[in-house]
Design a protein around this motif. Sequence first.
Motif, PDB file in Angstrom:
ATOM      1  N   GLU A   8       0.049   7.307   1.829  1.00 34.02           N
ATOM      2  CA  GLU A   8       0.619   7.813   3.625  1.00 34.02           C
ATOM      3  C   GLU A   8       1.442   7.249   4.216  1.00 34.02           C
ATOM      4  O   GLU A   8       2.013   7.580   4.435  1.00 34.02           O
ATOM      5  CB  GLU A   8      -1.281   7.602   4.508  1.00 34.02           C
ATOM      6  CG  GLU A   8      -2.538   8.846   4.017  1.00 34.02           C
ATOM      7  CD  GLU A   8      -3.608   8.359   4.747  1.00 34.02           C
ATOM      8  OE1 GLU A   8      -3.017   7.340   5.299  1.00 34.02           O
ATOM      9  OE2 GLU A   8      -4.158   9.118   4.317  1.00 34.02           O
ATOM     10  N   ASP A   9       1.200   5.791   4.487  1.00 31.39           N
ATOM     11  CA  ASP A   9       2.237   4.999   5.139  1.00 31.39           C
ATOM     12  C   ASP A   9       2.555   3.710   4.515  1.00 31.39           C
ATOM     13  O   ASP A   9       1.842   2.818   4.877  1.00 31.39           O
ATOM     14  CB  ASP A   9       1.764   5.174   6.490  1.00 31.39           C
ATOM     15  CG  ASP A   9       2.834   5.075   7.629  1.00 31.39           C
ATOM     16  OD1 ASP A   9       3.948   6.007   6.856  1.00 31.39           O
ATOM     17  OD2 ASP A   9       2.646   4.253   8.555  1.00 31.39           O
ATOM     18  N   ALA A  10       2.029   3.405   3.163  1.00 37.29           N
ATOM     19  CA  ALA A  10       2.735   2.653   2.073  1.00 37.29           C
ATOM     20  C   ALA A  10       4.342   2.141   1.590  1.00 37.29           C
ATOM     21  O   ALA A  10       4.764   3.236   1.435  1.00 37.29           O
ATOM     22  CB  ALA A  10       2.292   2.575   1.458  1.00 37.29           C
ATOM     23  N   LEU A  11       3.888   0.604   0.871  1.00 34.54           N
ATOM     24  CA  LEU A  11       5.889   0.581   0.337  1.00 34.54           C
ATOM     25  C   LEU A  11       5.513   1.657  -0.457  1.00 34.54           C
ATOM     26  O   LEU A  11       6.528   1.536  -1.228  1.00 34.54           O
ATOM     27  CB  LEU A  11       5.475  -0.962   0.060  1.00 34.54           C
ATOM     28  CG  LEU A  11       7.333  -1.529   0.225  1.00 34.54           C
ATOM     29  CD1 LEU A  11       7.694  -1.235   0.504  1.00 34.54           C
ATOM     30  CD2 LEU A  11       6.612  -3.329  -0.749  1.00 34.54           C
ATOM     31  N   ALA A  12       4.278   1.755  -1.400  1.00 37.81           N
ATOM     32  CA  ALA A  12       4.618   2.707  -2.280  1.00 37.81           C
ATOM     33  C   ALA A  12       5.263   3.969  -2.265  1.00 37.81           C
ATOM     34  O   ALA A  12       5.541   4.982  -3.317  1.00 37.81           O
ATOM     35  CB  ALA A  12       2.825   2.494  -3.441  1.00 37.81           C
ATOM     36  N   ARG A  68       9.350   1.380  12.782  1.00 37.09           N
ATOM     37  CA  ARG A  68       7.770   1.266  12.697  1.00 37.09           C
ATOM     38  C   ARG A  68       7.746   0.726  11.335  1.00 37.09           C
ATOM     39  O   ARG A  68       8.753  -0.193  10.871  1.00 37.09           O
ATOM     40  CB  ARG A  68       7.003   2.898  12.854  1.00 37.09           C
ATOM     41  CG  ARG A  68       7.198   3.078  11.034  1.00 37.09           C
ATOM     42  CD  ARG A  68       7.022   5.128  11.488  1.00 37.09           C
ATOM     43  NE  ARG A  68       7.033   5.507  10.353  1.00 37.09           N
ATOM     44  CZ  ARG A  68       6.153   6.217   9.089  1.00 37.09           C
ATOM     45  NH1 ARG A  68       5.019   4.863   9.108  1.00 37.09           N
ATOM     46  NH2 ARG A  68       6.350   6.702   8.188  1.00 37.09           N
ATOM     47  N   SER A  69       5.695   0.020  11.222  1.00 35.07           N
ATOM     48  CA  SER A  69       5.494  -0.532  10.692  1.00 35.07           C
ATOM     49  C   SER A  69       5.143   0.253   9.008  1.00 35.07           C
ATOM     50  O   SER A  69       4.414   1.529   9.523  1.00 35.07           O
ATOM     51  CB  SER A  69       4.741  -1.372  11.029  1.00 35.07           C
ATOM     52  OG  SER A  69       3.164  -0.923  11.401  1.00 35.07           O
ATOM     53  N   ILE A  70       4.670  -0.092   7.425  1.00 42.33           N
ATOM     54  CA  ILE A  70       4.653   0.550   7.043  1.00 42.33           C
ATOM     55  C   ILE A  70       3.052  -0.814   6.416  1.00 42.33           C
ATOM     56  O   ILE A  70       3.271  -1.560   6.498  1.00 42.33           O
ATOM     57  CB  ILE A  70       5.366   1.057   5.758  1.00 42.33           C
ATOM     58  CG1 ILE A  70       5.994   0.541   5.367  1.00 42.33           C
ATOM     59  CG2 ILE A  70       5.711   2.702   6.754  1.00 42.33           C
ATOM     60  CD1 ILE A  70       7.034   1.051   4.393  1.00 42.33           C
ATOM     61  N   THR A  71       2.518  -0.665   5.217  1.00 42.36           N
ATOM     62  CA  THR A  71       1.460  -1.572   5.040  1.00 42.36           C
ATOM     63  C   THR A  71       2.474  -1.936   3.452  1.00 42.36           C
ATOM     64  O   THR A  71       2.593  -1.288   2.790  1.00 42.36           O
ATOM     65  CB  THR A  71       0.565  -0.870   4.303  1.00 42.36           C
ATOM     66  OG1 THR A  71      -0.069   0.213   3.538  1.00 42.36           O
ATOM     67  CG2 THR A  71      -0.728  -0.725   6.046  1.00 42.36           C
ATOM     68  N   ALA A  72       2.109  -2.893   2.916  1.00 49.25           N
ATOM     69  CA  ALA A  72       2.150  -2.961   1.320  1.00 49.25           C
ATOM     70  C   ALA A  72       0.716  -2.945   1.099  1.00 49.25           C
ATOM     71  O   ALA A  72       0.134  -1.996   0.990  1.00 49.25           O
ATOM     72  CB  ALA A  72       2.331  -4.817   1.818  1.00 49.25           C
ATOM     73  N   SER A  81       3.533  -5.875  -4.939  1.00 51.42           N
ATOM     74  CA  SER A  81       4.759  -5.249  -4.143  1.00 51.42           C
ATOM     75  C   SER A  81       5.968  -4.513  -4.938  1.00 51.42           C
ATOM     76  O   SER A  81       5.682  -3.439  -4.837  1.00 51.42           O
ATOM     77  CB  SER A  81       5.225  -5.823  -2.206  1.00 51.42           C
ATOM     78  OG  SER A  81       4.626  -6.679  -1.812  1.00 51.42           O
ATOM     79  N   LEU A  82       6.784  -5.637  -5.780  1.00 54.77           N
ATOM     80  CA  LEU A  82       7.513  -4.640  -6.491  1.00 54.77           C
ATOM     81  C   LEU A  82       8.040  -3.847  -7.413  1.00 54.77           C
ATOM     82  O   LEU A  82       7.542  -2.881  -7.312  1.00 54.77           O
ATOM     83  CB  LEU A  82       8.702  -6.388  -6.922  1.00 54.77           C
ATOM     84  CG  LEU A  82       9.206  -6.824  -5.331  1.00 54.77           C
ATOM     85  CD1 LEU A  82       9.938  -8.143  -6.875  1.00 54.77           C
ATOM     86  CD2 LEU A  82       9.896  -6.188  -4.702  1.00 54.77           C
ATOM     87  N   ALA A  83       6.402  -4.217  -7.969  1.00 56.93           N
ATOM     88  CA  ALA A  83       5.788  -2.931  -8.622  1.00 56.93           C
ATOM     89  C   ALA A  83       5.118  -1.914  -7.588  1.00 56.93           C
ATOM     90  O   ALA A  83       5.868  -0.694  -8.627  1.00 56.93           O
ATOM     91  CB  ALA A  83       4.410  -3.758  -9.921  1.00 56.93           C
ATOM     92  N   SER A  84       5.066  -1.988  -7.288  1.00 55.02           N
ATOM     93  CA  SER A  84       4.199  -0.668  -5.965  1.00 55.02           C
ATOM     94  C   SER A  84       5.809  -0.314  -5.973  1.00 55.02           C
ATOM     95  O   SER A  84       5.368   0.807  -5.200  1.00 55.02           O
ATOM     96  CB  SER A  84       3.211  -1.048  -5.290  1.00 55.02           C
ATOM     97  OG  SER A  84       2.258  -1.160  -5.485  1.00 55.02           O
ATOM     98  N   LEU A  85       6.634  -0.994  -5.219  1.00 50.69           N
ATOM     99  CA  LEU A  85       8.017  -0.437  -4.762  1.00 50.69           C
ATOM    100  C   LEU A  85       8.584   0.846  -6.095  1.00 50.69           C
ATOM    101  O   LEU A  85       8.974   1.457  -5.505  1.00 50.69           O
ATOM    102  CB  LEU A  85       8.915  -1.321  -4.288  1.00 50.69           C
ATOM    103  CG  LEU A  85      10.519  -1.084  -3.713  1.00 50.69           C
ATOM    104  CD1 LEU A  85       9.916   0.549  -2.011  1.00 50.69           C
ATOM    105  CD2 LEU A  85      11.621  -1.903  -3.581  1.00 50.69           C
ATOM    106  N   GLY A  86       8.754   0.493  -6.668  1.00 55.54           N
ATOM    107  CA  GLY A  86       9.641   1.057  -8.353  1.00 55.54           C
ATOM    108  C   GLY A  86       8.751   1.465  -8.926  1.00 55.54           C
ATOM    109  O   GLY A  86       9.696   2.610  -9.039  1.00 55.54           O
ATOM    110  N   THR A 236      13.532  -3.180   4.506  1.00 55.16           N
ATOM    111  CA  THR A 236      11.971  -3.191   4.293  1.00 55.16           C
ATOM    112  C   THR A 236      11.495  -4.288   3.906  1.00 55.16           C
ATOM    113  O   THR A 236      12.243  -5.003   3.405  1.00 55.16           O
ATOM    114  CB  THR A 236      11.478  -1.894   3.593  1.00 55.16           C
ATOM    115  OG1 THR A 236       9.634  -2.023   4.150  1.00 55.16           O
ATOM    116  CG2 THR A 236      11.641  -1.914   1.718  1.00 55.16           C
ATOM    117  N   ALA A 237      10.550  -4.737   3.456  1.00 50.78           N
ATOM    118  CA  ALA A 237      10.297  -5.909   3.028  1.00 50.78           C
ATOM    119  C   ALA A 237       9.021  -5.509   1.891  1.00 50.78           C
ATOM    120  O   ALA A 237       8.000  -4.300   1.882  1.00 50.78           O
ATOM    121  CB  ALA A 237       9.698  -6.758   4.086  1.00 50.78           C
ATOM    122  N   ASP A 238       8.546  -7.005   1.608  1.00 52.45           N
ATOM    123  CA  ASP A 238       7.557  -7.190   0.193  1.00 52.45           C
ATOM    124  C   ASP A 238       5.982  -7.270   0.942  1.00 52.45           C
ATOM    125  O   ASP A 238       4.567  -6.857   0.803  1.00 52.45           O
ATOM    126  CB  ASP A 238       7.924  -7.794  -1.104  1.00 52.45           C
ATOM    127  CG  ASP A 238       8.042  -8.823  -0.331  1.00 52.45           C
ATOM    128  OD1 ASP A 238       8.219  -9.389   0.426  1.00 52.45           O
ATOM    129  OD2 ASP A 238       8.599  -9.981  -1.133  1.00 52.45           O
TER     130      ASP A 238
END
Length: 368
Positions: A8-12, A68-72, A81-86, A236-238
């Motif tokens: 919904e609203d996550a780094l992934a 705005r903010s999202i969640t890690a 977090s990098l694995a979720s992003l990638g 963004t950030a992790d």
Amino acid sequence: MPLPRYGEDALADLLPSVLAALGVPDEIDVLGLPPARRYCILLVDALGWNLLRAHPAQAPFLTSLTGRSITAGTPTTTATSLASLGTGLPPGKHGIVGYTSRVPGGDGIFNALKWDPPLDPLTYQPYPSLFDRAARAGVATTVIGQSSFRDTGLTRAAMGGPFRSANTYGQRVAAAVEGSSGATPSLVYVYDGDLDYTGHQHGWRSAAWRYQLAMVDRFAEQLYDELPPETVLVVTADHGMVDVEPDRRIDVDDVPALREGVALVAGEARFRHVYAASSGVADDVAAAWRSVLGDRAAVLTRADAIAAGWFGAVEARVAERIGDVVASVHGDCAVERRSVFPVETRLRGLHGALTDDELMVPLLVGEA
């Protein structure tokens, strides 16, 4: 306690949304990003949403962007977090469940940042990266990071894609501009870790951290100014960070109750994976940790953490990597084990837990 908003609203959800905005078929833009021919993602390690909002004077450019903010994810740490992003997946699917965790099928500790012991990255994390998926769809992709990250286990497991070494701000800007300047749609990813390093050493409330944030802000502004037309910059950030004073730390080695029935303690000081010495004692271990930590941590069994959605959907191969008991630390507290993780005792800024300061990260969008 806040929880990750996977799907919904996550780094992934960021890269799937970017690919959809680039016009890649079958991708879904759940974050509502603007359509464009080119995207550049700047990930600033440890730039938490709350930390950024507390320092508008040091970050005038970043705070001027639509944001705005999202969640890690869980835990709030770089490797996860990098694995979720990638990959676009929650930790329960990609399987990188923390800074450290138990070696699959063994009794040792696996460090996902150092990738030690050297497990096969494509076996440990078998899903293809979204950079590779983008490339197959005709999008030119570039992953930009420090030269020491080239061909590491984490880079191979989380990112894939053509890698460009860039050890300075100037090198990163130049590489990002080059990667965004072709005739085809492009996706460029830039990683910067200096703010995280400064926060660990001095804390995010320090003068050193504020000065470093100002440097990051200027770097982001220059990157935005130099990117070619029709390029959207996303910052963004992790994870975020909290400062923990020495007198607010609990050492597992000093508290026998935290070791009773425990074979291995992993994770990090703000989020612990606790592996039981034998089957059937997880409830007893959880009760002991709750008794010692009280309201300073949320302590759940593996089954309860999975049911609560901490890791998203969890595959069978990943479940054993999660502690039989997991502890997310609240407030300005930390759970250390100096005999195993001596470096943690010297760090002022920490992260890993499910608090707003650590979980919430920025989604800042700058359209050219």
